[in-house]
Motif scaffolding. Structure first.
Motif, PDB file in Angstrom:
ATOM      1  N   CYS A  77     -30.826  -2.017  42.452  1.00 19.64           N
ATOM      2  CA  CYS A  77     -31.393  -1.217  41.360  1.00 19.64           C
ATOM      3  C   CYS A  77     -30.432  -1.210  40.186  1.00 19.64           C
ATOM      4  O   CYS A  77     -29.273  -0.824  40.307  1.00 19.64           O
ATOM      5  CB  CYS A  77     -31.660   0.221  41.828  1.00 19.64           C
ATOM      6  N   CYS A 110     -33.133   0.463  35.342  1.00 24.70           N
ATOM      7  CA  CYS A 110     -33.893   0.149  34.120  1.00 24.70           C
ATOM      8  C   CYS A 110     -35.032   1.130  33.864  1.00 24.70           C
ATOM      9  O   CYS A 110     -35.596   1.154  32.786  1.00 24.70           O
ATOM     10  CB  CYS A 110     -34.447  -1.266  34.209  1.00 24.70           C
ATOM     11  N   CYS A 120     -39.844   1.429  36.828  1.00 19.99           N
ATOM     12  CA  CYS A 120     -40.728   2.044  37.822  1.00 19.99           C
ATOM     13  C   CYS A 120     -41.160   3.445  37.410  1.00 19.99           C
ATOM     14  O   CYS A 120     -42.335   3.804  37.541  1.00 19.99           O
ATOM     15  CB  CYS A 120     -40.063   2.071  39.196  1.00 19.99           C
ATOM     16  N   CYS A 137     -41.101  -3.023  41.334  1.00 20.86           N
ATOM     17  CA  CYS A 137     -39.767  -3.252  40.786  1.00 20.86           C
ATOM     18  C   CYS A 137     -39.551  -4.730  40.462  1.00 20.86           C
ATOM     19  O   CYS A 137     -39.632  -5.589  41.328  1.00 20.86           O
ATOM     20  CB  CYS A 137     -38.694  -2.792  41.774  1.00 20.86           C
TER      21      CYS A 137
HETATM   22  S1  SF4 Z   1     -37.705  -0.639  38.447  1.00 19.49           S
HETATM   23 FE1  SF4 Z   1     -36.897   1.272  39.310  1.00 19.49          FE
HETATM   24  S2  SF4 Z   1     -36.067   0.645  41.315  1.00 19.49           S
HETATM   25 FE2  SF4 Z   1     -36.347  -1.241  40.114  1.00 19.49          FE
HETATM   26  S3  SF4 Z   1     -34.398  -1.598  39.135  1.00 19.49           S
HETATM   27 FE3  SF4 Z   1     -35.618  -0.442  37.657  1.00 19.49          FE
HETATM   28  S4  SF4 Z   1     -35.068   1.692  38.085  1.00 19.49           S
HETATM   29 FE4  SF4 Z   1     -34.361   0.527  39.855  1.00 19.49          FE
END
Ligand code: SF4
Ligand code: SF4
Lengths: 186, 618
Positions: free
Chosen positions: B564, B567, B570, B605
């Motif tokens: 993770c 970012c 999600c 993700c």
């Molecule tokens: S989408 Fe969510 S779980 Fe995936 S890297 Fe980004 S913050 Fe982390």
């Protein structure tokens, strides 16, 4: 007796007011309450008002509640203003350190409010395989254990037994006792 | 003497409907009215009445079915929420002119606040517009009592009568007296008479003056014969203020005065706000100089008074022109009107704590595992530059995923898609548009918009989110489910695909929304088809609502902290209560209090950080 019951949609708050209502009616008292149905039930903040005695309206005035039952720490804090002077709060907390906030402490002291905090999620995780649906029974038990309000543990256990679906009766009673034991005799 | 039982206000109303000998009850669900009809079915089963109880496909249908059944001399009722009455406005205006045979009750539940609606409009205003009498209950018990009087009044004057409970009556829980069923033993007996039953303009010329005369007589009755609902609670000694109050506002005033132990306030309670017993109100006004009017949500009592200059009310803005009259609001209004100091909300310390702790109210969200979240995710992935008109239902909460751009009312996802199509088409641009609508809403008002779009050749994608339930309002049945409310009643299920094909749609595909990759492919294909053929293309995303608790594979997931990167993709676009972002660790995590192990987020993700926990698949 005026209650405010708060938490998040889906936590089973309505069951709590049904238990309170059942007891009041078996005592021959009048009840009046206000519930939330519809959109807000989808996981958002929910609040139930519940009044026992000779009232006309279902809503509790801010600063007039005797007892706040909170299924969620943040919702509990947000609704403390409903409590009257020297009212009681039963709070399920997941981050106890936050309760040490100096403003919060001075508010509680100023109003002489007693806040009984219990780590509801931890208790249910350890003792009830993480079935958080029993939070309502746990909090009702905790209310009796803390000596808040005027209901005895026997009355609450009896009402929970009558109102819980047969399948979950034993588990509900177990949760009531866990909540009771957390405060009783301490 | 009956028994006292604790009932929800809506159950009390239902109980009244069954006890009053109503033979036909029809409704469309909508908060805060939804619990009434299922309770009618429950009491009818318990008490062994023959009452026909049905969910209609929409409120206009419900209204017309119930109204017409009353033409035969039977007691009938139509039940809906306030915005549902907008849908039923056409038959309401027309039927008001009829000289009815059996009693016809309209229950229209209002939502001051609003808590669960697109407006906080006042149904009493509609009663005034249509020239029908209206009762405004102040408690669950009174709502039940009023059902009987409404039916009786309807039969006395052969006109529809409205009961307008507001949300605090619908959803209050209170001890209510139950009684036995009035067995009216009515037989359906429709007497043909075109002057009564056909709304020709020539008949309106007779019926409209007749309606006016009826309303005058009802007003006289309300002045004299309804003292249980319209009453004065005098002050002890000289009153310093006179309060005219209706509905729950009256009950709140009563509790406040009791709490304050005040006796220098006179109250005039109005339970029949339309037609207003004007003489009674004017007589009260003549005796008080300081006058406050408390009613929800529009100034309906005020509007009917020839001279309202003396009143402190909604009309002149003394009472806020919008919003619910909560106890705190009413307290301050009374004190202001009396010129007495308003108590400080003395909680600066609590406010400071709440600010420091960043405690905010939690908005409602789609449930963990909700198929709509997956459907929305696939839609955006396939057509990221799309415009997304949506509709009324749980899926309106897709605003949290930024997948709902417009919502007007029931069925407008389709017509809004048509509007966007035309606006961009005139510029010669192919703008992708995806309309989302639920199964119940599709049957409510969606089919017409679809027929219109096919006929006029509008290119867009229609996503029907089929979760086999009317979820938002608590899980009622609908034509796509086919079940009925009373024991022993059997409905027939209508499938969506043939309906859509029957409307002339050639692209119809059904997908499993939990498979977001496949759904996204089908969305792309659908848009290509719509564009190429200048017609709407339909994708049906079928997966049961979590409320139905159907068995499904459980996939235990975890967020791999090494993968993770924080970012927030999600949380921004999937936004599941079971997958919060930990601001401290700057990583997403699973909150096992809410996660239902649907496993959909594994596909979300882009960095592969959300993983199935091996060996734990069930
Ligand atoms: S989408 Fe969510 S779980 Fe995936 S890297 Fe980004 S913050 Fe982390
Ligand atoms: S109730 Fe059903 S449709 Fe509504 S959010 Fe929950 S799972 Fe989705």
């Amino acid at each position: 007796m005026q209650y405010i019951i708060v938490g998040l949609g889906g936590q089973g708050i309505l069951f709590t007011s049904r238990v309170l209502g059942y007891i009041a009616v078996s005592r021959g008292e009048r009840v009046m309450g206000s519930e939330v149905h519809g959109m807000a039930q989808r996981g958002g903040s929910v609040i139930s008002h519940f009044k026992v005695g000779d009232y006309s309206s279902p809503l509790v005035l801010t600063g007039a509640a005797d007892l706040l039952l909170s299924f969620d720490q943040n919702e509990g804090i947000r609704n403390l203003h409903f409590l009257r002077k020297a009212g009681h709060a039963i709070l399920n907390v997941h981050a106890p350190e936050a309760m040490e906030n100096p403003h919060l402490k001075s508010f509680l002291a100023e109003r002489q409010i007693k806040a009984f905090c219990l780590p509801g999620y931890d208790i249910l995780r350890e003792k009830m395989e993480g079935r958080f649906l029993f939070m309502n029974a746990l909090i009702l038990g905790a209310m009796c254990g803390a000596g808040a309000g005027n209901l005895s543990i026997d009355e609450v256990s009896d009402a929970v037994e009558k109102l819980a679906p047969a399948k979950f009766r034993a588990d509900n009673l177990k949760a009531v006792n866990l909540g009771y034991g957390h405060f009783a005799g301490k | 003497m009956g028994n006292k039982v604790i009932l929800l206000g809506n159950e009390a109303i239902a109980r009244g409907i069954v006890e009053a000998g109503c033979d036909v009850a029809v409704a469309y669900p909508g908060t805060p009215s939804s619990e009434i009809l299922p309770a009618v079915a429950k009491y009818a089963d318990e008490l062994g009445t023959r009452t026909a109880v049905e969910w209609a496909v929409n409120e206009k249908v419900a209204f017309e079915v119930a109204a017409t059944a009353s033409f035969t001399g039977k007691r009938t009722c139509a039940i809906m929420k306030q915005v549902g009455l907008n849908v039923a406005a056409d038959p309401l205006m027309s039927v008001a002119h009829f000289d009815l045979a059996g009693g016809f009750l309209i229950v229209s539940a209002d939502d001051p606040g609003p808590h669960s609606s697109q407006t906080e409009q006042d149904s009493r205003y509609f009663a005034m517009f249509a020239k029908v009498p209206c009762f405004d209950p102040a408690s669950a018990q009174e709502a039940k009592d009023m059902v009987f009087d409404a039916f009786d009044l309807s039969e006395k004057y052969h006109m529809p009568v409205m009961l307008r409970p507001a949300v605090r009556v619908d959803h209050c829980r209170q001890d209510v007296e139950t009684g036995t069923v009035r067995d009216l033993a009515r037989k359906a007996d429709f007497k043909k008479d075109i002057r009564r039953w056909v709304c020709l303009p020539a008949h309106v010329k007779i019926n409209h003056p007749q309606l006016n005369a009826k309303l005058d007589s009802v007003r006289e009755d309300f002045e004299t014969a309804f003292g249980r609902y319209n009453l004065e609670i005098p002050a002890k000694g000289k009153a310093r203020i006179g309060i005219i109050a209706s509905g729950v506002s009256f009950s709140i005033v009563m509790d406040l005065l009791k709490e304050w132990k005040r006796e220098d306030v006179a109250i005039l309670k109005i339970g029949t706000p339309h037609p207003l017993p004007v003489k009674m109100v004017e007589e009260f006004m003549a005796r008080h100089d300081n006058l406050l009017v408390l009613e929800e949500t529009y100034p309906v009592i005020e509007m009917q008074l020839p001279n309202r200059t003396k009143l402190k009310g909604r009309w002149n803005g003394f009472v806020p022109r919008a919003g619910e009259l909560l106890p705190e609001v009413i307290r301050d209004l009374i004190l202001n009107a009396l010129g007495e100091p308003v108590p400080e909300e003395g909680v600066p310390e609590l406010k400071a704590a709440i600010e420091e702790m960043k405690v905010t109210p939690k908005p409602p969200m789609l449930c963990p595992g909700c198929p709509h979240r997956a459907s929305f995710f696939a839609m955006r992935k396939a057509l990221p530059t799309g415009i997304y008109p949506s509709d009324i239902g749980c899926y309106t909460l897709g605003v949290n995923q930024r997948d709902v751009d417009t919502t007007i009312d029931m069925g407008a996802s389709l017509t809004s898609a048509s509007g966007f199509y035309l606006a961009y088409k005139t510029d010669g641009k192919d703008q992708p548009v995806v309309a989302t609508i639920g199964d119940s809403t599709f049957f409510h008002m969606g089919i017409l918009g679809l027929a219109n779009a096919v006929y006029n050749r509008h290119a867009f994608v229609l996503a029907i989110l089929d979760n086999s339930i009317t979820a938002m309002t608590g899980g009622q049945s609908n034509p796509n489910v086919g079940e009925k409310l009373r024991q022993g009643d059997e409905g027939r299920r209508i499938e969506i695909e043939p309906v859509v094909r029957g409307c002339g749609v050639s692209f119809v595909k059904v997908v499993e929304p939990y498979d977001t990759a496949d759904s996204a492919e089908v969305f792309k294909e659908a848009w290509e088809h719509a564009k190429a053929n200048r017609e709407p293309a339909v994708v049906i995303l079928r997966h049961p609502c979590m409320l139905l608790r159907q068995k499904q594979a459980r996939v235990k997931v975890r967020v791999n902290p090494d993968k993770c990167i924080g970012c927030k993709y999600c949380t921004n676009f999937f936004n599941c209560p079971g997958l919060p972002f930990d601001e401290g660790a700057k990583k997403a995590r699973i909150d096992e209090r809410f996660c239902v192990q649907c496993g959909v987020c594994i596909q979300v993700c882009p960095h592969g950080a959300i993983e199935a926990v091996e060996g734990e698949e069930a």
